[in-house]
Scaffold this active site. Structure first.
Site, PDB file in Angstrom:
ATOM      1  N   ASP A   1      -6.057  -0.047  -0.806  1.00 31.66           N
ATOM      2  CA  ASP A   1      -6.928  -0.895  -1.625  1.00 31.66           C
ATOM      3  C   ASP A   1      -8.138  -1.414  -0.865  1.00 31.66           C
ATOM      4  OD1 ASP A   1      -5.492  -2.721   0.128  1.00 31.66           O
ATOM      5  OD2 ASP A   1      -6.193  -4.330  -1.185  1.00 31.66           O
ATOM      6  N   ARG A  45      -6.119   1.168  -5.781  1.00 30.96           N
ATOM      7  CA  ARG A  45      -4.839   1.737  -5.336  1.00 30.96           C
ATOM      8  C   ARG A  45      -4.414   2.927  -6.190  1.00 30.96           C
ATOM      9  NH1 ARG A  45      -2.479  -1.776  -1.520  1.00 30.96           N
ATOM     10  NH2 ARG A  45      -2.726  -4.000  -1.924  1.00 30.96           N
ATOM     11  N   GLY A  51       0.778  -1.238   0.000  1.00 33.06           N
ATOM     12  CA  GLY A  51       0.000   0.000   0.000  1.00 33.06           C
ATOM     13  C   GLY A  51       0.806   1.282   0.000  1.00 33.06           C
ATOM     14  N   LYS A  62      -5.632   6.289  11.896  1.00 34.13           N
ATOM     15  CA  LYS A  62      -7.035   6.084  12.261  1.00 34.13           C
ATOM     16  C   LYS A  62      -7.069   5.615  13.723  1.00 34.13           C
ATOM     17  CE  LYS A  62      -9.741   3.793   9.045  1.00 34.13           C
ATOM     18  NZ  LYS A  62     -10.372   2.557   8.525  1.00 34.13           N
ATOM     19  N   PHE A 104     -13.928   3.562   5.865  1.00 33.56           N
ATOM     20  CA  PHE A 104     -13.144   2.680   5.002  1.00 33.56           C
ATOM     21  C   PHE A 104     -12.669   3.468   3.793  1.00 33.56           C
ATOM     22  CE2 PHE A 104     -11.770  -0.523   2.151  1.00 33.56           C
ATOM     23  CZ  PHE A 104     -11.146  -1.429   2.981  1.00 33.56           C
ATOM     24  N   VAL A 105     -11.358   3.719   3.770  1.00 26.74           N
ATOM     25  CA  VAL A 105     -10.812   4.581   2.716  1.00 26.74           C
ATOM     26  C   VAL A 105      -9.968   3.788   1.718  1.00 26.74           C
ATOM     27  CG1 VAL A 105     -10.869   6.755   3.988  1.00 26.74           C
ATOM     28  CG2 VAL A 105      -8.897   5.230   4.256  1.00 26.74           C
ATOM     29  N   ASP A 118      -3.743   1.644  11.523  1.00 20.51           N
ATOM     30  CA  ASP A 118      -5.140   1.349  11.818  1.00 20.51           C
ATOM     31  C   ASP A 118      -5.192   0.686  13.208  1.00 20.51           C
ATOM     32  OD1 ASP A 118      -7.824   0.769  11.590  1.00 20.51           O
ATOM     33  OD2 ASP A 118      -7.674  -0.443   9.803  1.00 20.51           O
TER      34      ASP A 118
HETATM   35  C1  PRP Z   1      -2.812  -2.380   5.350  1.00 16.83           C
HETATM   36  C2  PRP Z   1      -2.004  -1.105   5.372  1.00 16.83           C
HETATM   37  C3  PRP Z   1      -1.179  -1.214   6.628  1.00 16.83           C
HETATM   38  C4  PRP Z   1      -2.028  -2.083   7.524  1.00 16.83           C
HETATM   39  C5  PRP Z   1      -2.636  -1.249   8.598  1.00 16.83           C
HETATM   40  O1  PRP Z   1      -2.041  -3.360   4.751  1.00 16.83           O
HETATM   41  O2  PRP Z   1      -1.196  -0.996   4.225  1.00 16.83           O
HETATM   42  O3  PRP Z   1       0.050  -1.833   6.408  1.00 16.83           O
HETATM   43  O4  PRP Z   1      -3.058  -2.667   6.717  1.00 16.83           O
HETATM   44  O5  PRP Z   1      -3.503  -1.988   9.384  1.00 16.83           O
HETATM   45  P1  PRP Z   1      -3.277  -2.338  10.913  1.00 16.83           P
HETATM   46  O6  PRP Z   1      -2.748  -1.092  11.586  1.00 16.83           O
HETATM   47  O7  PRP Z   1      -4.659  -2.688  11.371  1.00 16.83           O
HETATM   48  O8  PRP Z   1      -2.327  -3.472  10.995  1.00 16.83           O
HETATM   49  P2  PRP Z   1      -2.617  -4.678   4.075  1.00 16.83           P
HETATM   50  O9  PRP Z   1      -2.324  -5.823   4.970  1.00 16.83           O
HETATM   51  O10 PRP Z   1      -4.037  -4.470   3.657  1.00 16.83           O
HETATM   52  O11 PRP Z   1      -1.677  -4.866   2.822  1.00 16.83           O
HETATM   53  P3  PRP Z   1      -1.383  -3.858   1.613  1.00 16.83           P
HETATM   54  O12 PRP Z   1      -0.383  -2.853   2.105  1.00 16.83           O
HETATM   55  O13 PRP Z   1      -0.823  -4.756   0.570  1.00 16.83           O
HETATM   56  O14 PRP Z   1      -2.691  -3.215   1.213  1.00 16.83           O
END
Ligand code: PRP
Length: 189
Positions: A157, A163, A43, A129, A150-151, A101
């Site tokens: 994504d 993305r 991401g 968040k 949810f952004v 998050d």
């Molecule tokens: C998402 C985002 C952060 C993580 C945050 O990654 O990129 O790394 O979640 O969430 P958290 O604080 O609740 O752990 P994801 O696992 O969706 O993978 P991506 O980066 O490939 O989208």
């Protein structure tokens, strides 16, 4: 705007302006040091690409691949898909992620990084968040604090989509919520 996006939360202009301010703060804190930027896949790529082009510091770049298992909106179990290649022992590390998050991802990654004995680690995230936090973790540099929505977009994504949107937008709930069941009426014949 894509029809699945309910509204734009942060425009591309707002992001661009905020990134310059973040970069100045990072430069002040790391002045005179060579930085290792560790970015979390996937991401972060768009945020990272824009941020580091504003950073007037010598830096090395590496990635850790980490992903929440599954394609939903909840962060679940984590899997590492790529390990760090650079040696960070004694180095100044800037850990970059797109969103903080629950904090589970950064908390796991921090444990891993600290074991490699860097001189210091600072965390930079585009979005924070705090409403959903379960781990005690704070970022040193935050682009925008956002409410519990949810952004998607600017790297973020839903099920690997959206993305490439140039802004951060709120995803329409109908995209990730199954439609409410309408009662079926059985007519007597
Ligand atoms: C998402 C985002 C952060 C993580 C945050 O990654 O990129 O790394 O979640 O969430 P958290 O604080 O609740 O752990 P994801 O696992 O969706 O993978 P991506 O980066 O490939 O989208």
């Amino acid at each position: 705007m894509r029809k699945e996006v309910e509204r734009i939360l942060i425009t591309d202009d707002q992001i661009a302006r905020r990134l310059k301010t973040l970069a100045r703060a990072i430069e002040r804190d790391f002045r005179g040091r060579e930085l290792v930027v560790v970015s979390l896949l996937n991401g972060t790529v768009i945020f990272l690409a824009d941020l580091i082009r504003h950073l007037n510091l010598p830096l090395h770049l590496d990635f850790i691949g980490v992903s929440s298992y599954g394609a939903g909106t909840e962060s679940g179990d984590l899997i590492f898909t790529k390990e760090l290649r650079l040696d960070v022992r004694g180095r100044d590390v800037l850990l970059v992620d797109d969103i903080l998050d629950t904090g589970k991802t950064l908390s796991r990654v921090l444990t891993k990084l600290r074991a490699l004995k860097p001189r210091r680690i600072k965390i930079c995230v585009l979005l924070d968040k705090p409403a959903r936090r379960v781990e005690k973790i704070k970022a040193d540099y935050v682009g925008f604090e956002i409410p519990d929505l949810f952004v998607v977009g600017y790297g973020l994504d839903y099920a690997e989509r959206y993305r490439n949107l140039p802004y951060v937008g709120v995803l329409h709930p109908h995209v990730y919520q199954p439609p409410a069941k309408t009662p079926v009426r059985h007519e007597r014949t």
